[in-house]
Motif scaffolding. Structure first.
Motif, PDB file in Angstrom:
ATOM      1  N   TRP A   1       7.725 -30.672 -16.586  1.00 22.69           N
ATOM      2  CA  TRP A   1       7.909 -31.920 -17.349  1.00 22.69           C
ATOM      3  C   TRP A   1       7.508 -31.786 -18.825  1.00 22.69           C
ATOM      4  O   TRP A   1       7.767 -32.703 -19.588  1.00 22.69           O
ATOM      5  CB  TRP A   1       7.124 -33.050 -16.678  1.00 22.69           C
ATOM      6  N   THR A   2       6.838 -30.695 -19.172  1.00 26.32           N
ATOM      7  CA  THR A   2       6.480 -30.358 -20.561  1.00 26.32           C
ATOM      8  C   THR A   2       5.454 -31.294 -21.199  1.00 26.32           C
ATOM      9  O   THR A   2       4.408 -30.842 -21.653  1.00 26.32           O
ATOM     10  CB  THR A   2       7.730 -30.301 -21.479  1.00 26.32           C
ATOM     11  N   ASN A   3       5.764 -32.606 -21.260  1.00 29.11           N
ATOM     12  CA  ASN A   3       4.857 -33.528 -21.964  1.00 29.11           C
ATOM     13  C   ASN A   3       5.103 -34.968 -21.501  1.00 29.11           C
ATOM     14  O   ASN A   3       5.883 -35.198 -20.567  1.00 29.11           O
ATOM     15  CB  ASN A   3       5.049 -33.397 -23.484  1.00 29.11           C
ATOM     16  N   ALA A   4       4.426 -35.901 -22.165  1.00 25.88           N
ATOM     17  CA  ALA A   4       4.522 -37.311 -21.749  1.00 25.88           C
ATOM     18  C   ALA A   4       5.974 -37.794 -21.759  1.00 25.88           C
ATOM     19  O   ALA A   4       6.407 -38.519 -20.858  1.00 25.88           O
ATOM     20  CB  ALA A   4       3.661 -38.174 -22.678  1.00 25.88           C
ATOM     21  N   ASP A   5       6.739 -37.369 -22.765  1.00 26.57           N
ATOM     22  CA  ASP A   5       8.127 -37.828 -22.839  1.00 26.57           C
ATOM     23  C   ASP A   5       8.967 -37.282 -21.695  1.00 26.57           C
ATOM     24  O   ASP A   5       9.871 -37.959 -21.200  1.00 26.57           O
ATOM     25  CB  ASP A   5       8.746 -37.432 -24.185  1.00 26.57           C
ATOM     26  N   GLY A   6       8.676 -36.061 -21.269  1.00 26.96           N
ATOM     27  CA  GLY A   6       9.385 -35.506 -20.117  1.00 26.96           C
ATOM     28  C   GLY A   6       9.067 -36.293 -18.847  1.00 26.96           C
ATOM     29  O   GLY A   6       9.944 -36.532 -18.013  1.00 26.96           O
ATOM     30  N   LEU A   7       7.815 -36.707 -18.721  1.00 24.20           N
ATOM     31  CA  LEU A   7       7.415 -37.520 -17.567  1.00 24.20           C
ATOM     32  C   LEU A   7       8.133 -38.872 -17.585  1.00 24.20           C
ATOM     33  O   LEU A   7       8.617 -39.354 -16.560  1.00 24.20           O
ATOM     34  CB  LEU A   7       5.897 -37.741 -17.581  1.00 24.20           C
ATOM     35  N   ILE A   8       8.206 -39.471 -18.760  1.00 26.41           N
ATOM     36  CA  ILE A   8       8.874 -40.776 -18.908  1.00 26.41           C
ATOM     37  C   ILE A   8      10.356 -40.652 -18.604  1.00 26.41           C
ATOM     38  O   ILE A   8      10.941 -41.485 -17.900  1.00 26.41           O
ATOM     39  CB  ILE A   8       8.669 -41.292 -20.348  1.00 26.41           C
ATOM     40  N   ALA A   9      10.988 -39.628 -19.158  1.00 21.92           N
ATOM     41  CA  ALA A   9      12.424 -39.448 -18.937  1.00 21.92           C
ATOM     42  C   ALA A   9      12.722 -39.295 -17.454  1.00 21.92           C
ATOM     43  O   ALA A   9      13.681 -39.868 -16.929  1.00 21.92           O
ATOM     44  CB  ALA A   9      12.932 -38.233 -19.714  1.00 21.92           C
ATOM     45  N   ASP A  10      11.886 -38.541 -16.753  1.00 19.38           N
ATOM     46  CA  ASP A  10      12.123 -38.328 -15.326  1.00 19.38           C
ATOM     47  C   ASP A  10      11.894 -39.603 -14.525  1.00 19.38           C
ATOM     48  O   ASP A  10      12.669 -39.933 -13.622  1.00 19.38           O
ATOM     49  CB  ASP A  10      11.223 -37.203 -14.808  1.00 19.38           C
ATOM     50  N   ALA A  11      10.844 -40.346 -14.870  1.00  8.39           N
ATOM     51  CA  ALA A  11      10.583 -41.607 -14.158  1.00  8.39           C
ATOM     52  C   ALA A  11      11.737 -42.582 -14.381  1.00  8.39           C
ATOM     53  O   ALA A  11      12.163 -43.286 -13.463  1.00  8.39           O
ATOM     54  CB  ALA A  11       9.269 -42.215 -14.638  1.00  8.39           C
ATOM     55  N   LEU A  12      12.273 -42.604 -15.590  1.00  7.96           N
ATOM     56  CA  LEU A  12      13.398 -43.509 -15.878  1.00  7.96           C
ATOM     57  C   LEU A  12      14.666 -43.044 -15.172  1.00  7.96           C
ATOM     58  O   LEU A  12      15.478 -43.861 -14.743  1.00  7.96           O
ATOM     59  CB  LEU A  12      13.634 -43.599 -17.387  1.00  7.96           C
ATOM     60  N   GLU A  13      14.835 -41.717 -15.050  1.00  4.91           N
ATOM     61  CA  GLU A  13      16.023 -41.231 -14.350  1.00  4.91           C
ATOM     62  C   GLU A  13      15.985 -41.672 -12.889  1.00  4.91           C
ATOM     63  O   GLU A  13      16.994 -42.089 -12.319  1.00  4.91           O
ATOM     64  CB  GLU A  13      16.121 -39.702 -14.439  1.00  4.91           C
ATOM     65  N   LEU A  14      14.811 -41.592 -12.294  1.00  2.00           N
ATOM     66  CA  LEU A  14      14.683 -42.036 -10.901  1.00  2.00           C
ATOM     67  C   LEU A  14      14.870 -43.550 -10.798  1.00  2.00           C
ATOM     68  O   LEU A  14      15.564 -44.043  -9.907  1.00  2.00           O
ATOM     69  CB  LEU A  14      13.323 -41.604 -10.339  1.00  2.00           C
ATOM     70  N   ALA A  15      14.306 -44.296 -11.735  1.00  2.00           N
ATOM     71  CA  ALA A  15      14.433 -45.764 -11.717  1.00  2.00           C
ATOM     72  C   ALA A  15      15.894 -46.179 -11.864  1.00  2.00           C
ATOM     73  O   ALA A  15      16.358 -47.133 -11.243  1.00  2.00           O
ATOM     74  CB  ALA A  15      13.600 -46.373 -12.843  1.00  2.00           C
ATOM     75  N   ARG A  16      16.613 -45.430 -12.695  1.00  2.00           N
ATOM     76  CA  ARG A  16      18.021 -45.731 -12.978  1.00  2.00           C
ATOM     77  C   ARG A  16      18.862 -45.682 -11.713  1.00  2.00           C
ATOM     78  O   ARG A  16      19.825 -46.434 -11.568  1.00  2.00           O
ATOM     79  CB  ARG A  16      18.504 -44.657 -13.959  1.00  2.00           C
TER      80      ARG A  16
ATOM     81  N   ALA B   1      23.029 -47.773 -17.222  1.00  2.00           N
ATOM     82  CA  ALA B   1      23.219 -47.901 -15.769  1.00  2.00           C
ATOM     83  C   ALA B   1      22.959 -49.336 -15.319  1.00  2.00           C
ATOM     84  O   ALA B   1      23.714 -49.898 -14.520  1.00  2.00           O
ATOM     85  CB  ALA B   1      22.285 -46.927 -15.042  1.00  2.00           C
ATOM     86  N   ARG B   2      21.912 -49.942 -15.842  1.00  2.00           N
ATOM     87  CA  ARG B   2      21.559 -51.306 -15.464  1.00  2.00           C
ATOM     88  C   ARG B   2      22.667 -52.293 -15.876  1.00  2.00           C
ATOM     89  O   ARG B   2      23.019 -53.209 -15.130  1.00  2.00           O
ATOM     90  CB  ARG B   2      20.218 -51.658 -16.123  1.00  2.00           C
ATOM     91  N   HIS B   3      23.202 -52.096 -17.078  1.00  2.00           N
ATOM     92  CA  HIS B   3      24.317 -52.952 -17.532  1.00  2.00           C
ATOM     93  C   HIS B   3      25.519 -52.803 -16.602  1.00  2.00           C
ATOM     94  O   HIS B   3      26.161 -53.786 -16.242  1.00  2.00           O
ATOM     95  CB  HIS B   3      24.736 -52.581 -18.957  1.00  2.00           C
ATOM     96  N   ASP B   4      25.826 -51.562 -16.245  1.00  4.41           N
ATOM     97  CA  ASP B   4      26.958 -51.303 -15.350  1.00  4.41           C
ATOM     98  C   ASP B   4      26.777 -52.031 -14.018  1.00  4.41           C
ATOM     99  O   ASP B   4      27.701 -52.663 -13.512  1.00  4.41           O
ATOM    100  CB  ASP B   4      27.082 -49.805 -15.053  1.00  4.41           C
TER     101      ASP B   4
END
Lengths: 193, 193
Positions: free
Chosen positions: A52-67, A126-129
């Motif tokens: 995950w490299t850093n905080a932003d990588g963690l956020i991006a992955d959590a959002l990908e799963l949420a999406r 994704a949410r808009h769709d």
């Protein structure tokens, strides 16, 4: 990265995601670190850094799963009711003591980091769709004009809630949410959207 | 605090404010420190600490000054044109290479700090009041229904621009701004706002 849903890799990813959400809820974006997520998840720190490299990588992955999680899209048979429910769902999500702080942390992260902004952008696309289906059903039932831009109706309906929450820092009541939904529908019916 | 406009205190306050805006433009909220503002303004560090305490105090003061600055409220004789101009003004402000980064930094600060959120809330209350006059003139001219909530028309008109900029991180074109203004007017004409 191993993709098998029940595999060890999927379990690790889920543990890291849960820890990311818990850390965001507790400390916000500014307090999110790979070290804290590693400790909370029980996953070895070097593994978290590698993947995950850093905080932003963690956020991006959590959002990908949420999406990719299904959202309870209403289907009442009336576009007016459906859209009101969607806007209330947004409002109640942010007011929820568990969900709210995490959702706020995502928005806060995205105004501070381009990587988080890109991930949030994808999440909202994704949410808009997903949400636009209620508008398209309304068009099919003849409740809204043919050619209505379904995604834009969703944007205009939810925007005043986000505006109050994240820009003007004003309270959002259910009546504010309902009025925002009704305003978007009135604009669509006038042929503006 | 000395209030005389031309006094030394006013000059110091203005120097600190200008330095705060420049630091926000250069480094954003996370890079805003009393030390850097003191250095840039030429005001002694202990004076800045005594009067503004910390980054949030600097932000609150800069927003208080911004709040009292006149905003070029249009008066074209048509509420449709006036509202479109206001929404475009918002869009162009954020797109401006000088103004934009500072305005973004204020929004970013407010999602991270309760003190900054309070200051931004006050700023927008004033901005809404200033802008609502174009809606009230439209009501007086019979372009919008009597009883229209002028402030809510402003909120609904500008919200989609802020939503794209700070939530979904989507581009905002002039046509998006115009459509947002038109949607708010259609909702007002339908008696929703």
């Amino acid at each position: 990265m191993e993709k098998r849903p029940g595999g060890r890799s999927a379990r690790v990813r889920d543990a890291v995601r849960q820890a990311t959400l818990a850390e965001l809820a507790a400390h916000g974006y500014r307090g999110l670190t790979v070290d804290n997520v590693a400790t909370r998840s029980g996953v070895h720190k070097t593994s978290v850094y590698r993947r995950w490299t850093n905080a932003d990588g963690l956020i991006a992955d959590a959002l990908e799963l949420a999406r990719n999680e299904p959202w309870p899209i209403p289907d009442t048979g009336s576009v007016d009711d459906d859209l009101r429910r969607i806007v209330r769902l947004v409002r109640h999500g942010f007011a929820d003591p568990d969900e709210g702080p995490v959702a706020r942390a995502f928005v806060a992260a995205a105004v501070q980091s381009d990587d988080a902004a890109r991930a949030l952008h994808e999440f909202f696309a994704a949410r808009h769709d997903q949400s636009a289906v209620v508008v398209r059903r309304g068009v099919e039932r003849g409740e809204l004009p043919a050619g209505t831009d379904a995604t834009e109706v969703i944007r205009v309906a939810v925007a005043p809630v986000y505006y109050r929450l994240f820009v003007t820092h004003e309270p959002v009541r259910d009546r504010d949410a309902d009025r925002a939904a009704d305003a978007a529908l009135a604009a669509a019916r006038a042929g503006i959207l």
